[in-house]
Design an enzyme around this catalytic site. Structure first.
Site, short mmCIF file in Angstrom:
data_model
loop_
_atom_site.label_atom_id
_atom_site.label_comp_id
_atom_site.label_asym_id
_atom_site.label_seq_id
_atom_site.Cartn_x
_atom_site.Cartn_y
_atom_site.Cartn_z
N ASP A 167 -4.58 8.63 4.78
CA ASP A 167 -3.77 7.53 4.28
C ASP A 167 -3.98 7.49 2.77
O ASP A 167 -4.90 6.85 2.28
CB ASP A 167 -4.26 6.24 4.96
CG ASP A 167 -3.47 5.02 4.52
OD1 ASP A 167 -2.53 5.17 3.72
OD2 ASP A 167 -3.81 3.92 4.98
N ASP A 194 6.95 -5.60 10.39
CA ASP A 194 5.66 -5.03 10.01
C ASP A 194 4.53 -5.95 10.51
O ASP A 194 4.81 -6.95 11.20
CB ASP A 194 5.67 -4.86 8.47
CG ASP A 194 4.78 -3.73 8.01
OD1 ASP A 194 3.71 -3.56 8.62
OD2 ASP A 194 5.12 -3.04 7.04
N ASP A 203 1.75 3.07 13.18
CA ASP A 203 1.35 3.34 11.80
C ASP A 203 -0.18 3.48 11.73
O ASP A 203 -0.87 3.28 12.73
CB ASP A 203 1.83 2.16 10.94
CG ASP A 203 1.79 2.47 9.45
OD1 ASP A 203 1.60 3.64 9.07
OD2 ASP A 203 1.95 1.52 8.66
N ARG A 218 3.38 7.69 11.49
CA ARG A 218 3.06 8.21 10.16
C ARG A 218 2.15 9.43 10.29
O ARG A 218 2.46 10.49 9.80
CB ARG A 218 2.42 7.13 9.29
CG ARG A 218 2.37 7.58 7.83
CD ARG A 218 1.87 6.47 6.91
NE ARG A 218 0.48 6.14 7.20
CZ ARG A 218 -0.18 5.14 6.63
NH1 ARG A 218 0.42 4.35 5.76
NH2 ARG A 218 -1.43 4.89 6.95
N ASP A 251 4.00 6.15 2.40
CA ASP A 251 4.08 5.16 1.33
C ASP A 251 4.49 5.78 0.01
O ASP A 251 3.68 5.96 -0.90
CB ASP A 251 2.74 4.44 1.22
CG ASP A 251 2.40 3.72 2.51
OD1 ASP A 251 3.31 3.56 3.35
OD2 ASP A 251 1.24 3.33 2.69
N HIS A 294 12.56 0.45 3.48
CA HIS A 294 11.32 -0.27 3.72
C HIS A 294 10.69 -0.55 2.37
O HIS A 294 10.95 0.17 1.41
CB HIS A 294 10.39 0.58 4.60
CG HIS A 294 9.11 -0.09 4.96
ND1 HIS A 294 9.06 -1.33 5.57
CD2 HIS A 294 7.82 0.29 4.79
CE1 HIS A 294 7.79 -1.66 5.77
NE2 HIS A 294 7.02 -0.70 5.30
#
Ligand SMILES: *[C@@H]1O[C@H](CO)[C@@H](O)[C@H](O)[C@H]1NC(C)=O
Ligand SMILES: *[C@@H]1O[C@H](CO)[C@@H](O)[C@H](O)[C@H]1NC(C)=O
Length: 906
Positions: free
Chosen positions: A248, A393, A506, A565, A581, A639
């Site tokens: 991440d 979310d 996610d 993701r 992201d 998003h």
């Protein structure tokens, strides 16, 4: 979506030290990864490995040979070679009686590959030749070497450069042992030794080998990286190898080989005569070094390539993994298309998605409450902006406890969902794998009671920080966890949800805010005793796999939709992906194309990027361009981060809204094409979007083109990804006779480079001459509203005045298509006759019909058309040319698509 800075005490310090962008110090370089550093120091052409060919075993399904290391005479490895149906070989090397079992990914393969016949042609103590179909493998004993041949020509050599390595598990190194590689790097042993939990026995266990591809000019693959499509040389200029380790990464950078959220260890080496691939079947951290001879001042690593083609182009690829069995599939090709299909045959396809998933998705972290959701949809409708899905979310949950609703903001989710779905829209909600450690939270209490969590090395439950604060992580390798978790998606446990609610998984790399590199420590333990290091890249796949089971259990008659993701080889069987992201920057818009094309070559076609960029606020020009680009990627969602301004499309000026609306309508008009391509992807294994090189591998001009993409083989899009452009360069591939039609005005262009003027409204999109594109051109507010709409066929003629295309139709949501309830039509245009026929013996009682036919590059002098079909009989149709004579429209054929028909130009 990533961390909300203010809420995570732990994280604040690390993040506040960085004003903007990724904190590189959080993530390892090769030099900081002890096994990568150690392996990279290996010297070429000193391989101590040899095959003990006199002890060869020829079995019914494979051959097995002991593999020895002259530096460690007591350690025996075993090499297994298997032929797989469809021009694939599998090579597996494992320890014989190792101290610890080694991990093989458990879910990447779509079932056990089907074995093909393998014949021994020749054997001696020095070498062994085996054959399967048109392919041959020569194994050389000393030093170890494998050469793969297709029809007598050498495709690739393994360990040509002598960089094969297999660090065996052992107790402390004996004084007498001469482990040159570890000796070269004092401290490496201790460091590895310490980092492994069982200090009594485990030590370094890395594996590596090199592959040489004679004749190769480019390599592609290895998603996910924020890099160009054609992979770069990593062995010069102090660069790092491509890293595959699901992470991440906060505000990720581009033009780099660093790791991102997903890891698909497949690579393709493309040359003018031959393209082949490797699927490196390993879930541990992996680094891949690439040396392309075209990159000047790279010293040739080929000392004695068999073909003697030392001066010729070639590419060397070297895989290095921290642990696991050395296991790879060699994809023989011989074309890129073949190699991609071979990879797909091993790991599977996307099952046909429901049609709504190909529509437009509106997301934000976060829609504040249920009224907000209702208002956003109403405003889309007021402005005639098509929309299929609303997303929620993490803030919809009660305190980040998944499978619950925030009672204040979402007191009546059933009512909200009912209102939403009554307008033909769906809802997607987020469900992450970390679980809040809070007593009284049913999921946490159950997970403790039934022992469903990942453990620390001492056997206690692992605890990390994520959105909810103190969290533990479900261990999906545990069958009890899978059994429990899949039931949570049921309506009785996930209250308020319906068959129209789908799931976003996610943070499943997994993201652990206070963990090493923001993920789980490698010595954590999974079910079966596997250390996290072994399974790391596969973890997200296990999460989506169980979600998929859960959704099937909950809604057995609907095709599940999951967005993930984190991903790995095989994730395409359960989910779509997005590029995580990203940032509201032109460079991130540009990167979305090569990133998704690379995913598509990794069988993960269902890919998109957050429209507008997740972090920061896009300027309006960027946002408009982003819409114009994103309609040509399979997954299409806006998003945004919680700290960004609202950017729903209705918030702009009329002119700007109009531009976005035009882009949305173009997307919706092409839904029949997208849907047909997804069906063909499921049945034939071909990606939905493709780089130019996929169809034009012999054209050297396209090898590095990654700012254009093909949708199937009929649409070419060249999105504009720079601000203030007044003209752009475009390359239209094909031979001298190839024709391309501009979608704006149907003007004809020949293959080659063109510089075209652009303005803010301009979409650079072309139909390839020779194809027929089915569309639905009536503007509607959702795909649901378009269900029964009629089609317009765009017939783009080639140099011989012919064209062909396909259309796939079913109920757009259920599994009935598996019982032959669908229509798959083939259209053909030849000698001024357009004909339609059903390809498969199936039927589906659709009301859809043909409303219009538009012929691009039409013959001159046409005055009308004659339609013949069973139900309509023979009727005369009106036709008209546009002002320039670039297109001819046939009005109102009015014929159902269920029966064959012919339209003759007169
Ligand atoms: C190798 O094996 C032999 C015979 O089993 C044994 O005597 C010797 O100690 C072993 N050497 C090492 C380095 O383990
Ligand atoms: C659903 O729609 C009705 C009628 O417009 C409205 O009164 C109600 O507030 C809506 N419910 C939600 C949760 O938005």
């Amino acid at each position: 979506m990533l961390r909300k800075l203010s809420s995570i005490v732990f994280w604040v310090f690390a993040i506040l030290t960085v004003a903007e962008g990724v904190d590189r110090s959080l993530f390892k370089t090769c030099d900081q990864s002890s096994f990568c550093r150690r392996l990279r120091k290996y010297e070429q052409n000193q391989s101590p490995y040899l095959l003990d060919l006199p002890h060869l075993e020829v079995n019914y399904q494979n051959i097995e040979v002991p593999l020895l290391n002259s530096d460690f005479p007591n350690v025996t490895l075993r090499l297994t070679l298997t032929a797989i149906v469809g021009n694939i070989f599998r090579v597996t090397i494992n320890e014989v009686n190792g101290l610890h079992p080694r991990f093989v990914p458990q879910y990447a393969l779509n079932g056990e590959p089907q074995v093909a016949k393998l014949e021994v042609l020749d054997k001696s103590a020095e070498s062994l030749t085996v054959k399967s179909g048109d392919n041959k493998v020569i194994l050389t004993a000393k030093p170890l070497k494998l050469e793969f041949f297709h029809r007598e020509s050498l495709v690739s050599a393994v360990n040509e450069n002598g960089l094969f390595a297999f660090e065996h598990y052992r107790t402390k190194p004996a004084e007498s042992e001469t482990d040159l590689q570890i000796k070269d790097d004092p401290g490496a042993w201790e460091e590895n030794f310490k980092s492994h939990h069982d200090s009594k026995s485990r030590g370094p266990s890395a594996i590596s080998t090199d592959f040489t591809f004679p004749g190769a000019q480019r390599v592609y693959g290895l998603p996910e990286h924020g890099d160009r499509l054609a992979l770069r040389t990593t062995t010069k200029g102090g660069q790092d190898p491509y890293r595959l380790y699901n992470l991440d990464v906060f505000e990720y950078e581009l033009d780099t080989t660093t790791a991102l959220y997903g890891a698909i260890p497949v690579i393709y080496a493309l040359g003018p005569k031959h393209t082949a691939g490797i699927f490196w079947h390993n879930a541990a951290e992996t680094w891949v070094d690439i040396t392309n001879s075209k990159d000047a001042n790279v010293v040739s690593s080929l000392v004695n390539l068999v073909s003697g083609s030392k001066g010729e182009p070639h590419v060397d690829v070297r895989f290095m993994s921290e642990s696991g069995v050395l296991d790879f599939f060699f994809l023989i090709g011989p074309t890129l298309k073949d190699a991609v299909k071979q990879y797909t045959s091993l790991t599977g396809v996307h099952a046909l998605p429901q049609l709504f998933t190909l529509g437009y998705h509106q997301s934000r972290w976060n829609y504040n409450d249920q009224e907000d959701v209702q208002t956003v949809v109403a405003r889309f409708d007021e402005h005639n902006l098509p929309l299929d899905n609303m997303w929620l979310d993490i803030e919809y949950t009660e305190g980040k406890k998944y499978f619950t609703w925030d009672q204040k903001k979402f007191p009546t989710p059933e009512n909200m969902i009912q209102n939403l779905t009554s307008t033909g829209r769906k809802l997607v909600v987020i469900i992450d794998p970390h679980i809040k450690r809070e007593s009284g939270y049913f999921l946490h209490e159950d997970a403790l009671k039934y022992d469903l969590y990942v453990k620390n090395k001492d056997g206690t439950v692992y605890e990390g920080w994520c959105w909810p604060g103190a969290s533990s992580y479900l261990d999906f390798y545990n069958p009890a966890t899978r059994d429990y978790y899949k039931k949570l998606y049921g309506f009785d446990t996930f209250k308020g949800t319906t068959h129209d609610v789908w799931i976003w998984n996610d943070m499943n790399e997994p993201s652990v805010f206070n963990g090493p590199e923001a993920t789980m420590p490698r010595d954590c333990l999974h079910y079966g005793g596997w250390e996290h290091r072994e399974v790391h890249n596969e973890y997200a796949l296990t999460h989506t796999m169980v979600t998929h089971e859960g959704l099937l259990l909950r809604s057995p008659h609907r095709r599940p939709f999951i967005l993930t993701r984190g991903h790995f080889a095989g994730s395409q069987r359960y989910s779509a992906v997005w590029t995580g992201d990203n940032d509201a920057k032109w460079s991130h818009l540009a990167a979305s194309i090569p990133m998704c094309l690379s995913e598509a070559l990794g069988a993960m076609s269902f890919c998109g990027a957050d429209v507008g960029g997740f972090f920061h606020n896009p300027e309006v020009e960027l946002l408009q361009r982003w819409f114009q680009a994103a309609i040509w990627l399979p997954f299409f969602r806006q998003h945004a981060h919680i700290d960004t301004r609202r950017r729903e499309s209705y918030l702009y000026t009329e002119e700007e809204i109009n531009r976005i609306r035009m882009a949305l309508r173009l997307r919706y008009a092409h839904l029949p094409l997208w849907y047909t391509l997804f069906w063909e992807q499921e049945t034939g294994g071909e990606p939905v979007i493709r780089p130019l090189v996929y169809h034009y591998p012999a054209d050297e001009n396209v090898l590095d083109i990654d700012n254009e993409l093909l949708v199937g083989h009929s649409v070419l899009a060249r999105p504009i990804v720079e601000p203030g452009e007044s003209s752009v360069e475009i390359y239209l591939p094909g031979d001298k006779k190839a024709k391309w039609y501009d979608l704006e005005d149907f003007k004809l262009y020949r293959a080659g480079s063109h510089r075209l003027p652009v303005n803010l409204d301009r979409h650079l999109v072309f139909y390839r001459g020779g194809t027929i594109v089915p569309r639905k051109d009536r503007p509607r507010r959702s795909s649901q509203a378009m269900r029964h709409d009629p089609f317009t066929l765009y017939v783009a003629l080639d140099d011989l005045n012919s064209a062909s295309g396909a259309l796939y139709v079913d109920d757009y949501e259920s599994f009935d298509y598996k019982d032959k309830k669908y229509l798959y039509l083939h259209f053909n245009f030849e000698k001024n006759v357009l004909s339609s026929k059903l390809i498969d013996k199936t039927d589906y009682a659709t009301q859809e019909w043909i409303e219009r036919i538009v012929i691009l590059g039409p013959p001159p002098g046409i005055t009308g058309a004659k339609l013949v079909s069973k139900s309509v009989g023979t009727v005369t149709l009106e036709t008209f040319y546009d002002a320039e004579g670039w297109s001819l429209t046939i009005r109102k054929p009015g014929v159902t698509i269920r029966e064959p028909f012919k339209v003759t130009l007169i």
